[in-house]
Design a protein around this motif. Structure first.
Motif, PDB file in Angstrom:
ATOM      1  N   GLY A  63       0.811  -1.203   0.000  1.00 37.87           N
ATOM      2  CA  GLY A  63       0.000   0.000   0.000  1.00 37.87           C
ATOM      3  C   GLY A  63       0.851   1.261   0.000  1.00 37.87           C
ATOM      4  N   ALA A  64       0.174   2.403  -0.121  1.00 36.39           N
ATOM      5  CA  ALA A  64       0.863   3.695  -0.124  1.00 36.39           C
ATOM      6  C   ALA A  64       1.372   4.047   1.271  1.00 36.39           C
ATOM      7  CB  ALA A  64      -0.083   4.783  -0.629  1.00 36.39           C
ATOM      8  N   ARG A  65       0.683   3.557   2.289  1.00 31.40           N
ATOM      9  CA  ARG A  65       1.121   3.778   3.672  1.00 31.40           C
ATOM     10  C   ARG A  65       1.234   2.426   4.344  1.00 31.40           C
ATOM     11  NH1 ARG A  65      -1.671   5.815   7.483  1.00 31.40           N
ATOM     12  NH2 ARG A  65      -3.633   5.010   6.684  1.00 31.40           N
ATOM     13  N   GLN A  66       2.166   2.289   5.245  1.00 30.94           N
ATOM     14  CA  GLN A  66       2.288   1.044   5.988  1.00 30.94           C
ATOM     15  C   GLN A  66       2.950   1.329   7.323  1.00 30.94           C
ATOM     16  OE1 GLN A  66       1.181  -2.126   5.014  1.00 30.94           O
ATOM     17  NE2 GLN A  66       1.649  -2.646   7.143  1.00 30.94           N
ATOM     18  N   HIS A  67       2.421   0.706   8.361  1.00 31.83           N
ATOM     19  CA  HIS A  67       3.033   0.779   9.679  1.00 31.83           C
ATOM     20  C   HIS A  67       3.826  -0.506   9.890  1.00 31.83           C
ATOM     21  CE1 HIS A  67      -0.327   3.738  11.122  1.00 31.83           C
ATOM     22  NE2 HIS A  67       0.501   4.269  10.253  1.00 31.83           N
ATOM     23  N   ASN A 125      -7.414   7.870  20.885  1.00 32.84           N
ATOM     24  CA  ASN A 125      -6.518   8.321  21.952  1.00 32.84           C
ATOM     25  C   ASN A 125      -7.104   9.557  22.619  1.00 32.84           C
ATOM     26  OD1 ASN A 125      -3.931   6.568  21.695  1.00 32.84           O
ATOM     27  ND2 ASN A 125      -4.448   7.143  19.600  1.00 32.84           N
ATOM     28  N   PRO A 126      -8.117   9.348  23.455  1.00 37.67           N
ATOM     29  CA  PRO A 126      -8.823  10.492  24.047  1.00 37.67           C
ATOM     30  C   PRO A 126      -7.963  11.348  24.959  1.00 37.67           C
ATOM     31  CG  PRO A 126      -9.636   8.400  24.922  1.00 37.67           C
ATOM     32  CD  PRO A 126      -8.728   8.068  23.800  1.00 37.67           C
ATOM     33  N   ALA A 127      -6.822  10.824  25.416  1.00 36.62           N
ATOM     34  CA  ALA A 127      -5.973  11.627  26.299  1.00 36.62           C
ATOM     35  C   ALA A 127      -5.297  12.771  25.552  1.00 36.62           C
ATOM     36  CB  ALA A 127      -4.912  10.741  26.951  1.00 36.62           C
ATOM     37  N   GLY A 128      -5.323  12.723  24.224  1.00 37.24           N
ATOM     38  CA  GLY A 128      -4.739  13.819  23.456  1.00 37.24           C
ATOM     39  C   GLY A 128      -3.310  13.574  23.016  1.00 37.24           C
ATOM     40  N   TYR A 129      -2.708  12.535  23.538  1.00 34.99           N
ATOM     41  CA  TYR A 129      -1.389  12.125  23.029  1.00 34.99           C
ATOM     42  C   TYR A 129      -1.428  10.617  22.835  1.00 34.99           C
ATOM     43  CZ  TYR A 129      -0.069  10.358  27.684  1.00 34.99           C
ATOM     44  OH  TYR A 129      -0.003   9.652  28.851  1.00 34.99           O
ATOM     45  N   ARG A 130      -0.488  10.120  22.083  1.00 40.55           N
ATOM     46  CA  ARG A 130      -0.497   8.699  21.770  1.00 40.55           C
ATOM     47  C   ARG A 130       0.922   8.148  21.774  1.00 40.55           C
ATOM     48  NH1 ARG A 130      -0.438  11.293  16.852  1.00 40.55           N
ATOM     49  NH2 ARG A 130       1.134  10.477  15.406  1.00 40.55           N
ATOM     50  N   ARG A 131       1.004   6.843  21.843  1.00 41.13           N
ATOM     51  CA  ARG A 131       2.297   6.199  21.679  1.00 41.13           C
ATOM     52  C   ARG A 131       2.211   5.314  20.446  1.00 41.13           C
ATOM     53  NH1 ARG A 131       5.423   1.994  25.775  1.00 41.13           N
ATOM     54  NH2 ARG A 131       6.873   1.216  24.219  1.00 41.13           N
ATOM     55  N   ASP A 132       3.042   5.600  19.464  1.00 41.99           N
ATOM     56  CA  ASP A 132       3.123   4.763  18.269  1.00 41.99           C
ATOM     57  C   ASP A 132       4.154   3.668  18.523  1.00 41.99           C
ATOM     58  OD1 ASP A 132       1.315   6.407  17.046  1.00 41.99           O
ATOM     59  OD2 ASP A 132       2.778   7.431  15.765  1.00 41.99           O
ATOM     60  N   ASN A 133       3.735   2.429  18.326  1.00 46.71           N
ATOM     61  CA  ASN A 133       4.666   1.310  18.511  1.00 46.71           C
ATOM     62  C   ASN A 133       5.089   0.749  17.156  1.00 46.71           C
ATOM     63  OD1 ASN A 133       4.514   1.160  21.474  1.00 46.71           O
ATOM     64  ND2 ASN A 133       2.380   0.647  21.086  1.00 46.71           N
ATOM     65  N   PHE A 134       5.279   1.638  16.214  1.00 51.82           N
ATOM     66  CA  PHE A 134       5.594   1.195  14.843  1.00 51.82           C
ATOM     67  C   PHE A 134       6.299   2.329  14.111  1.00 51.82           C
ATOM     68  CE2 PHE A 134       1.212   2.713  15.222  1.00 51.82           C
ATOM     69  CZ  PHE A 134       1.260   3.834  14.408  1.00 51.82           C
ATOM     70  N   TYR A 135       6.874   1.991  12.980  1.00 53.10           N
ATOM     71  CA  TYR A 135       7.425   2.991  12.064  1.00 53.10           C
ATOM     72  C   TYR A 135       6.333   3.317  11.045  1.00 53.10           C
ATOM     73  CZ  TYR A 135      12.050   1.967  13.945  1.00 53.10           C
ATOM     74  OH  TYR A 135      13.132   1.810  14.788  1.00 53.10           O
ATOM     75  N   ALA A 136       5.864   4.543  11.057  1.00 53.44           N
ATOM     76  CA  ALA A 136       4.856   4.966  10.089  1.00 53.44           C
ATOM     77  C   ALA A 136       5.575   5.344   8.797  1.00 53.44           C
ATOM     78  CB  ALA A 136       4.060   6.144  10.634  1.00 53.44           C
ATOM     79  N   CYS A 137       5.249   4.661   7.722  1.00 52.23           N
ATOM     80  CA  CYS A 137       6.004   4.832   6.478  1.00 52.23           C
ATOM     81  C   CYS A 137       5.086   5.175   5.313  1.00 52.23           C
ATOM     82  CB  CYS A 137       6.754   3.548   6.149  1.00 52.23           C
ATOM     83  SG  CYS A 137       7.990   3.122   7.407  1.00 52.23           S
ATOM     84  N   VAL A 138       5.648   5.935   4.380  1.00 48.57           N
ATOM     85  CA  VAL A 138       4.936   6.330   3.164  1.00 48.57           C
ATOM     86  C   VAL A 138       5.751   5.836   1.979  1.00 48.57           C
ATOM     87  CG1 VAL A 138       4.054   8.263   1.820  1.00 48.57           C
ATOM     88  CG2 VAL A 138       4.042   8.373   4.329  1.00 48.57           C
ATOM     89  N   ARG A 139       5.073   5.163   1.083  1.00 49.50           N
ATOM     90  CA  ARG A 139       5.779   4.572  -0.051  1.00 49.50           C
ATOM     91  C   ARG A 139       6.259   5.642  -1.029  1.00 49.50           C
ATOM     92  NH1 ARG A 139       3.533  -0.296  -3.973  1.00 49.50           N
ATOM     93  NH2 ARG A 139       5.325  -0.318  -5.372  1.00 49.50           N
ATOM     94  N   GLU A 140       7.473   5.463  -1.510  1.00 49.60           N
ATOM     95  CA  GLU A 140       7.995   6.352  -2.528  1.00 49.60           C
ATOM     96  C   GLU A 140       7.877   5.683  -3.889  1.00 49.60           C
ATOM     97  OE1 GLU A 140      11.993   7.458  -1.504  1.00 49.60           O
ATOM     98  OE2 GLU A 140      11.261   9.048  -0.175  1.00 49.60           O
ATOM     99  N   GLU A 141       7.523   6.476  -4.864  1.00 46.98           N
ATOM    100  CA  GLU A 141       7.375   5.915  -6.217  1.00 46.98           C
ATOM    101  C   GLU A 141       8.716   5.861  -6.929  1.00 46.98           C
ATOM    102  OE1 GLU A 141       4.699   4.473  -7.142  1.00 46.98           O
ATOM    103  OE2 GLU A 141       3.643   5.085  -5.331  1.00 46.98           O
TER     104      GLU A 141
END
Lengths: 157, 144
Positions: B50-54, B128-144
């Motif tokens: 996909g275009a985005r992947q965690h 995430n109702p507390a207003g902050y979150r913890r990401d336990n992954f690398y948020a990635c965007v695919r490059e063409e």
């Protein structure tokens, strides 16, 4: 209490996970739900429930702590679907899940991984519970992380 | 994302003689197959991306160990059988403010930041109702 697969999901978990990964239907997702310790019914009773509305229809309740909300995992959020041809199995995995600043209140007892074919529909009767995992925590205002096993939350073999 | 792991052929361990002319398993005929060792992963075929992947740290560690994934210079590269798929790392694991996406040190830092910068505002992230979150992954965007 033990980890278990809901009867309605037997033989279906891997494919429903794959449907989310395929984004088919477009608004499908895995939903992470936490059940409270108070009023929790037996594994045998819960195993027979066919949707999330039914899971909480008896004395079992979803937690209501401030800071808690269901996690919605769409296609980009779940780990790549990659069958293991050497060991002839499929492990399904999701990243660890963190709830931030969860206030005291309900004790947490179990974590459910569920499948929702349409997250815009907004009805628990359409959400299929897949797997149930022990997750006993007493919230105290700090972050809570559900650490998913290295092999994932489910194995089809 | 759908990956197909590709394997080396299974390795057959036969009952052969060593330097001392003794068979590995004297109780069995010479040259018989004693064991089949599963082939190691030699790469992957990317069947769907996909275009985005965690990416979880687990799959990254596994991919690096198996040699089909590399990470560096802000990018994550899957060396697929049919060519490389390149993702730009948009966010690394950690705590972030849901309002302004600012990285914060930890949970208490997140609470302090939200209280100071976004007091009284409803979190824009329903998960995430507390207003902050913890990401336990690398948020990635695919490059063409």
């Amino acid at each position: 209490m033990a980890n278990q697969i809901f009867n309605i999901a037997l033989g279906r978990v891997a494919e429903l996970y794959n449907r989310v990964d395929l984004n088919d239907p477009a608004n499908s997702a895995l939903i992470i739900v936490i059940l409270a310790t108070s009023g929790i019914e037996s594994d045998a009773t819960l195993k027979d429930k066919d949707d999330v509305a039914a899971v909480v229809s008896g004395t079992t309740n979803e937690v209501t702590n401030s800071g808690y909300a269901r996690k919605v995992l769409a296609d980009a959020d779940i780990v790549a679907f990659a069958p293991d041809d050497t060991n002839d199995r499929v492990d399904l995995d999701i990243p660890d899940q963190t709830w931030t600043a969860v206030a005291a209140g309900d004790g947490w007892n179990d974590l459910l991984v569920c499948y929702d074919s349409d997250t815009t529909a907004g009805t628990d009767a359409n959400i299929v519970p897949l797997t149930m995992h022990d997750f006993v925590v007493t919230p105290d205002g700090s972050d809570i992380t559900a650490q998913i096993a290295a092999a994932g939350f489910y194995r089809a073999s | 994302m759908l990956l197909k792991r590709l394997y080396h052929q299974d390795k057959l361990v036969r009952n052969v003689r060593g330097m001392d002319q003794a068979l590995k398993d004297p109780g069995r005929p010479e040259d018989v197959v004693l064991e089949v060792l599963p082939g190691a992963v030699r790469g992957v075929q990317v069947l769907r991306a996909g275009a985005r992947q965690h990416f979880s740290p687990g799959i990254i560690e596994g991919g690096v160990a198996e040699g089909w994934l590399s990470m560096g210079k802000g990018k994550l590269v899957i060396q697929g059988e049919d060519g490389a798929i390149v993702y730009r790392i948009a966010r690394t694991p950690g705590h972030y403010c849901c309002h302004c996406q600012k990285a914060v040190d930890d949970g208490s830092g997140g609470q302090a930041h939200v209280a100071a910068a976004h007091a009284g505002k409803v979190s824009p992230d329903p998960s995430n109702p507390a207003g902050y979150r913890r990401d336990n992954f690398y948020a990635c965007v695919r490059e063409e």
